[in-house]
Design an enzyme around this catalytic site. Sequence first.
Site, PDB file in Angstrom:
ATOM      1  N   ASP A 232       0.866  -1.176   0.000  1.00  0.00           N
ATOM      2  CA  ASP A 232       0.000   0.000   0.000  1.00  0.00           C
ATOM      3  C   ASP A 232       0.899   1.221   0.000  1.00  0.00           C
ATOM      4  O   ASP A 232       1.492   1.571   1.016  1.00  0.00           O
ATOM      5  CB  ASP A 232      -0.862  -0.061   1.277  1.00  0.00           C
ATOM      6  CG  ASP A 232      -1.749   1.147   1.406  1.00  0.00           C
ATOM      7  OD1 ASP A 232      -2.110   1.730   0.372  1.00  0.00           O
ATOM      8  OD2 ASP A 232      -2.092   1.511   2.548  1.00  0.00           O
TER       9      ASP A 232
ATOM     10  N   SER B 271     -10.571  10.343  -4.626  1.00  0.00           N
ATOM     11  CA  SER B 271     -11.520  11.398  -4.265  1.00  0.00           C
ATOM     12  C   SER B 271     -11.093  12.166  -3.020  1.00  0.00           C
ATOM     13  O   SER B 271     -11.529  13.289  -2.811  1.00  0.00           O
ATOM     14  CB  SER B 271     -12.897  10.780  -4.030  1.00  0.00           C
ATOM     15  OG  SER B 271     -12.817   9.817  -2.994  1.00  0.00           O
TER      16      SER B 271
ATOM     17  N   GLY C 280     -25.306  14.278 -19.612  1.00  0.00           N
ATOM     18  CA  GLY C 280     -26.437  14.138 -18.678  1.00  0.00           C
ATOM     19  C   GLY C 280     -27.705  14.714 -19.278  1.00  0.00           C
ATOM     20  O   GLY C 280     -27.761  15.051 -20.466  1.00  0.00           O
TER      21      GLY C 280
ATOM     22  N   CYS D 181      -7.823  12.643  -2.331  1.00  0.00           N
ATOM     23  CA  CYS D 181      -6.386  12.798  -2.548  1.00  0.00           C
ATOM     24  C   CYS D 181      -5.999  14.234  -2.888  1.00  0.00           C
ATOM     25  O   CYS D 181      -6.652  14.876  -3.706  1.00  0.00           O
ATOM     26  CB  CYS D 181      -6.000  11.877  -3.704  1.00  0.00           C
ATOM     27  SG  CYS D 181      -4.292  12.006  -4.134  1.00  0.00           S
TER      28      CYS D 181
ATOM     29  N   GLY E 291      -2.558   4.355 -10.585  1.00  0.00           N
ATOM     30  CA  GLY E 291      -3.270   5.571 -10.221  1.00  0.00           C
ATOM     31  C   GLY E 291      -2.536   6.379  -9.178  1.00  0.00           C
ATOM     32  O   GLY E 291      -2.233   5.866  -8.097  1.00  0.00           O
ATOM     33  N   ILE E 292      -2.242   7.614  -9.508  1.00  0.00           N
ATOM     34  CA  ILE E 292      -1.685   8.545  -8.519  1.00  0.00           C
ATOM     35  C   ILE E 292      -2.419   9.875  -8.672  1.00  0.00           C
ATOM     36  O   ILE E 292      -2.463  10.456  -9.765  1.00  0.00           O
ATOM     37  CB  ILE E 292      -0.164   8.757  -8.689  1.00  0.00           C
ATOM     38  CG1 ILE E 292       0.588   7.439  -8.462  1.00  0.00           C
ATOM     39  CG2 ILE E 292       0.335   9.826  -7.710  1.00  0.00           C
ATOM     40  CD1 ILE E 292       2.113   7.536  -8.573  1.00  0.00           C
ATOM     41  N   GLY E 293      -2.990  10.296  -7.586  1.00  0.00           N
ATOM     42  CA  GLY E 293      -3.577  11.635  -7.561  1.00  0.00           C
ATOM     43  C   GLY E 293      -5.030  11.735  -7.934  1.00  0.00           C
ATOM     44  O   GLY E 293      -5.622  12.803  -7.803  1.00  0.00           O
TER      45      GLY E 293
ATOM     46  N   ARG F 278       2.622   4.742   4.146  1.00  0.00           N
ATOM     47  CA  ARG F 278       2.151   4.790   2.763  1.00  0.00           C
ATOM     48  C   ARG F 278       2.813   5.917   1.972  1.00  0.00           C
ATOM     49  O   ARG F 278       2.845   5.897   0.751  1.00  0.00           O
ATOM     50  CB  ARG F 278       0.631   4.985   2.761  1.00  0.00           C
ATOM     51  CG  ARG F 278      -0.005   4.861   1.404  1.00  0.00           C
ATOM     52  CD  ARG F 278      -1.516   4.919   1.491  1.00  0.00           C
ATOM     53  NE  ARG F 278      -2.083   4.375   0.286  1.00  0.00           N
ATOM     54  CZ  ARG F 278      -2.324   5.091  -0.823  1.00  0.00           C
ATOM     55  NH1 ARG F 278      -2.083   6.373  -0.828  1.00  0.00           N
ATOM     56  NH2 ARG F 278      -2.807   4.502  -1.890  1.00  0.00           N
TER      57      ARG F 278
ATOM     58  N   GLY G 109      -3.686   9.507   3.585  1.00  0.00           N
ATOM     59  CA  GLY G 109      -2.664  10.551   3.714  1.00  0.00           C
ATOM     60  C   GLY G 109      -3.178  11.762   4.465  1.00  0.00           C
ATOM     61  O   GLY G 109      -2.512  12.799   4.503  1.00  0.00           O
TER      62      GLY G 109
HETATM   63  P1  IMP Z   1     -11.456   6.802  -4.479  1.00  0.00           P
HETATM   64  O1  IMP Z   1     -12.058   5.497  -4.915  1.00  0.00           O
HETATM   65  O2  IMP Z   1     -11.521   7.854  -5.541  1.00  0.00           O
HETATM   66  O3  IMP Z   1     -12.040   7.281  -3.193  1.00  0.00           O
HETATM   67  O4  IMP Z   1      -9.886   6.554  -4.255  1.00  0.00           O
HETATM   68  C1  IMP Z   1      -9.401   5.577  -3.381  1.00  0.00           C
HETATM   69  C2  IMP Z   1      -7.911   5.451  -3.574  1.00  0.00           C
HETATM   70  O5  IMP Z   1      -7.262   6.683  -3.247  1.00  0.00           O
HETATM   71  C3  IMP Z   1      -7.247   4.436  -2.662  1.00  0.00           C
HETATM   72  O6  IMP Z   1      -7.373   3.120  -3.121  1.00  0.00           O
HETATM   73  C4  IMP Z   1      -5.809   4.902  -2.649  1.00  0.00           C
HETATM   74  O7  IMP Z   1      -5.069   4.452  -3.763  1.00  0.00           O
HETATM   75  C5  IMP Z   1      -5.942   6.403  -2.766  1.00  0.00           C
HETATM   76  N1  IMP Z   1      -5.809   7.090  -1.473  1.00  0.00           N
HETATM   77  C6  IMP Z   1      -6.245   6.708  -0.258  1.00  0.00           C
HETATM   78  N2  IMP Z   1      -6.005   7.649   0.662  1.00  0.00           N
HETATM   79  C7  IMP Z   1      -5.386   8.659   0.026  1.00  0.00           C
HETATM   80  C8  IMP Z   1      -4.871   9.918   0.452  1.00  0.00           C
HETATM   81  O8  IMP Z   1      -4.988  10.337   1.591  1.00  0.00           O
HETATM   82  N3  IMP Z   1      -4.235  10.647  -0.497  1.00  0.00           N
HETATM   83  C9  IMP Z   1      -4.100  10.212  -1.780  1.00  0.00           C
HETATM   84  N4  IMP Z   1      -4.613   9.073  -2.234  1.00  0.00           N
HETATM   85  C10 IMP Z   1      -5.248   8.294  -1.342  1.00  0.00           C
END
Ligand code: IMP
Length: 499
Positions: free
Chosen positions: A260, A315, A484, A317, A310-312, A416, A407
């Site tokens: 992770d 939701s 939409g 992040c 996936g980076i950044g 992480r 984070g």
């Molecule tokens: P979501 O499905 O768009 O809510 O994204 C979830 C993903 O965001 C997780 O599986 C992680 O890879 C990533 N993530 C989790 N916590 C954080 C954070 O605090 N900062 C940046 N990315 C995060």
Amino acid sequence: MRIVDGVSRSLNEFLLHPNLTGENCTPENIDLSAPLVRHRADGQSPVRVALPLVSAIMEAVSSPEMAIALAQAGGLSFIHQNQPVAREADDVRTVKQHKAGFRHSDLNVKPSATLGEVSELLRGAGQDVAVVTSDGTGDGVFLGLIRKDDFFLGRHPADLPVSERMRPAADLVTAGPSISLQDANTLLWDQRLDVLPVVREDGRLAALVLRRDYLLHKRFASESVDGEKRFLVGAGINTRDYEDRVPALVAAGADLLCTDSSDGYSVWQERTLKFIAARYPEVHCGAGNVIDGRGFRFLAAAGAAFVKVGIGGGSICTTRAQKGIGRGQATALIDVIRERDAYARETGWYVPVCCDGGVATEKEMSVALALGADFIMLGRVFAGTRESPSRKVTIDGKVFKEYWGEGSRRAQNAARYGQGEEDLAFPEGVDGLVPYTGSLHDNLPVTIAKIKATMVSCGATTLRAFHETAVLEPVPDATASQNGAQVMMRDRVAAAAAS
Ligand code: IMP
């Protein structure tokens, strides 16, 4: 310095074109099953799931309850690693104690517990019935059941012991330990039961068979289970304490591990994977996150069972804003998928790719799968469900669930994020709320129906065929603005007029 040509695109920027839909391409014939771990390119993955959705390695998302609920629907959860090793191993063990059809009893009280306590317990768990055992554990001597409607606080004093209002074992239908699931289900229906306790010869509780589970089995058909019918579960690890964490998780029965990390293109990940390969060659460990072919190849060569992309985009992040690191999820996937396929051609090994972060709608799920993702990791979507471990919050009559990033200051998941040894120097995530969406089991059928409907339009009955034949096109904002409804919604106009 190198500038990458092209535009960094998000999943939402794409639309799919229909392909010819054949006679047999109907929702009933669509197979959403997906490989989770590396395998020979011409063979089968040793771990597959019927539904290509997994829950994020996050404290606000993946608890044992979520893991069981998602495995019942054909997906899989990863228990989070931002907790002591023993606690994470306990969570894994809790999931592995549950066999599809035969559940380990989680909601137990002693006969001396008070009605006030049991009421609190049932409310907190959102359940209607608790089991009464001699020592209040799931394998104590079975004494009876206490249901929500066996008492009413106000009529019955809150300090009355449960033994006064429970339905005693002698008055209940129970089964012996050798009963088959088929016979247990027959008994459930013949005797009009919601719960059938399975009791050992010495009077101890062995398991519960629930009518709810039978109905779920009929609804979803393919639970994610191991050879002994125990639910599959994954577990997150980190690149710091893996020498302690991995053995504990393996001993607890984790079926899959995954490092992770917000940035997986590092020698630390390689070291972790090599440690696992040397000590536990039979253990599957995914790695990530990466956003390009270089990162994929590095982790695949280091032995990753799957690679997370996936980076950044998450939701919660703020990594892109804080560090300027990241890439549009669609562009990242396209790059990584190209490398995955090249790697498979060169080495004969297919290393599945997981799309992680920023996926909130079925449209985005379908685009990710069409681009070639093998499965999708979801945080926000699952955080809003009843089964997520976070608290429900009501604001102005609207119901939400808490959802915070790993984070964020709240999680302080230092392992992480490679910022330093102990604490986060700055947050890379936020602490927020998401709308409460009710039970996972009520949400998933709609999700599945939408993905299948997209695949029907695209003429693909399997994910592999979808990857190979999908036609996608990036759309400009003007086109996307017509995605939409284009009229005022009747209910909103009515609400505005009434206020
Ligand atoms: P979501 O499905 O768009 O809510 O994204 C979830 C993903 O965001 C997780 O599986 C992680 O890879 C990533 N993530 C989790 N916590 C954080 C954070 O605090 N900062 C940046 N990315 C995060």
